[in-house]
Design an enzyme around this catalytic site. Sequence first.
Site, PDB file in Angstrom:
ATOM      1  N   LYS A 163       7.288   4.005  -5.350  1.00 60.66           N
ATOM      2  CA  LYS A 163       8.343   3.735  -4.374  1.00 60.66           C
ATOM      3  C   LYS A 163       8.075   2.424  -3.640  1.00 60.66           C
ATOM      4  CE  LYS A 163       6.203   6.823  -0.924  1.00 60.66           C
ATOM      5  NZ  LYS A 163       6.380   8.068  -0.153  1.00 60.66           N
ATOM      6  N   ARG A 164       6.799   2.029  -3.565  1.00 53.90           N
ATOM      7  CA  ARG A 164       6.470   0.754  -2.902  1.00 53.90           C
ATOM      8  C   ARG A 164       6.972  -0.437  -3.714  1.00 53.90           C
ATOM      9  NH1 ARG A 164       0.270   1.574  -0.599  1.00 53.90           N
ATOM     10  NH2 ARG A 164       0.722   3.376   0.740  1.00 53.90           N
TER      11      ARG A 164
END
Length: 513
Positions: free
Chosen positions: A277-278
């Site tokens: 998700k980063r």
Amino acid sequence: MVGATGRSPLLNHLILTHKATMNSKKVRTRFAPSPTGFMHVGNLRTALYSYLLAKKAGGVFILRIEDTDQTRYVEGAVEMICHILKETGLRYDEGPDVGGDYGPYVQSQRQEIYREYAHRLITTNDAYYCFCDKERLDKIREECRIAKIDPKYDGHCRKLPPEEIQKNLEAKKPFVIRQKMPASGDTIFDDKVFGTIKVDFAQLDDQVLMKADGLPTYNFANVIDDHLMEITHIIRGSEFLISTPKYNQLYRALGWEIPTLVHVPPVMKAAGQKMSKRLGDASYDDFIKKGYLKDAIINYIALLGWSPGDNREIFTLPELVNAFDINNINKAPAIFDEVKLNWLNGEYIRKLSLDEFHQMALPYIKQASYLTPIDVRKVSRLLQPRVEKLIDIPGQIDFIDSVPDYRLDLYAHQKMKSTPATAIQFLKSALPVLNTIDIWNEEHIHTAVFELIDQLKIKTGQLLWPLRIALSGKQSTPGGFIEIAYLLGKEETIKRVEEAIRRLGTEKVAGAS
């Protein structure tokens, strides 16, 4: 407040609850996310597997929020996690908003418990105070970097004499509490996916249990909570394998039984490229916004690293519960295949009733405003057999409200035996036939057009292809000419065919008369 036993009332309650249930062998699993952002694919898969394992065994599925890292806390993330689990059918039996006998289910509300267990470990010589400041720790890390070894605390404060420790505490010198790992020997543990694993204690760091701000680390809090909440099976990512020996050593130091461990491989975008998700990879919410159905998402995520042992690919949630077996989880990383997800989502779309699909598709259909009155249920009927995800709908039907681009190259199609020269010829032949159709429906349009094809003694595509292009200006449409003509209506269909003839004529197509 501390009671007569020397323990807080909350801790006394938890210990009594634990003793009352310690003989119970009911399977209890947990999903323990950090409220640091959106629900990522890997997080949701962990929740799903934990849910399936518990429900398959008639056990209990728990939601616990691990918010000890307050610097990364995202407002609203807890509510989002609860909403997604309920929306996808992964309803938890205990959790922050539903209660239970093992609460609180939010770690920031359990701080006194962690402090008391940390100090218990100090008294048994399984942990110690560390007063090293940032400057010294940075120096250790730099020395490790130069030596090209993994960063590891040098154990300086393990050797502090009791009087120096007491002096530092009285002076209120900042400290953390570290776990005291054995200096030699090795540890062995079993994992349901990766089998028996052996680790040399010399490789392990004296991890921090309690931070200088008085909050526990994730590595400490999850062990305490998993024991006190009677967790029997822990499902987590394989990235935690390296920390498992430290967790297990805490269980042993406190005299506790180690739960059954199930480490699942990561989900990869491609070989060697982990989803994150980063890095902006899609979250559950992103997939919903792209027009994927929640049931299709859950079905697909279940198959990322697990197989049912047969060729089935489509499962309802109850069917997944019946089929799930942790012994069928693969060791190899799972590759996220969006093409496969698209196919599976399309299958779920086609299983809907027309009414169900219409309600889902309507917001996407309404993203266009129509120049001519259109029955939107006709649009839904046309789309449902052909669409894979809802977000594609506006791009598939944008021709309804726009004048198609009659470029010459669109009419050229080798397989359809169509060229711009034949296109204008056959469009001119079709125009009077279309005008004579009294009842404008698919059956009558089909009959009239195919009678013309027989009369002209041509291939089907030689007429239907230019007619499709004339109405849509697109090589790919949800349905062929007959379906599109019925959707647009007789007046708009004839208008577009006339415009196509005019434009082709203006281009002075070679061979056209």
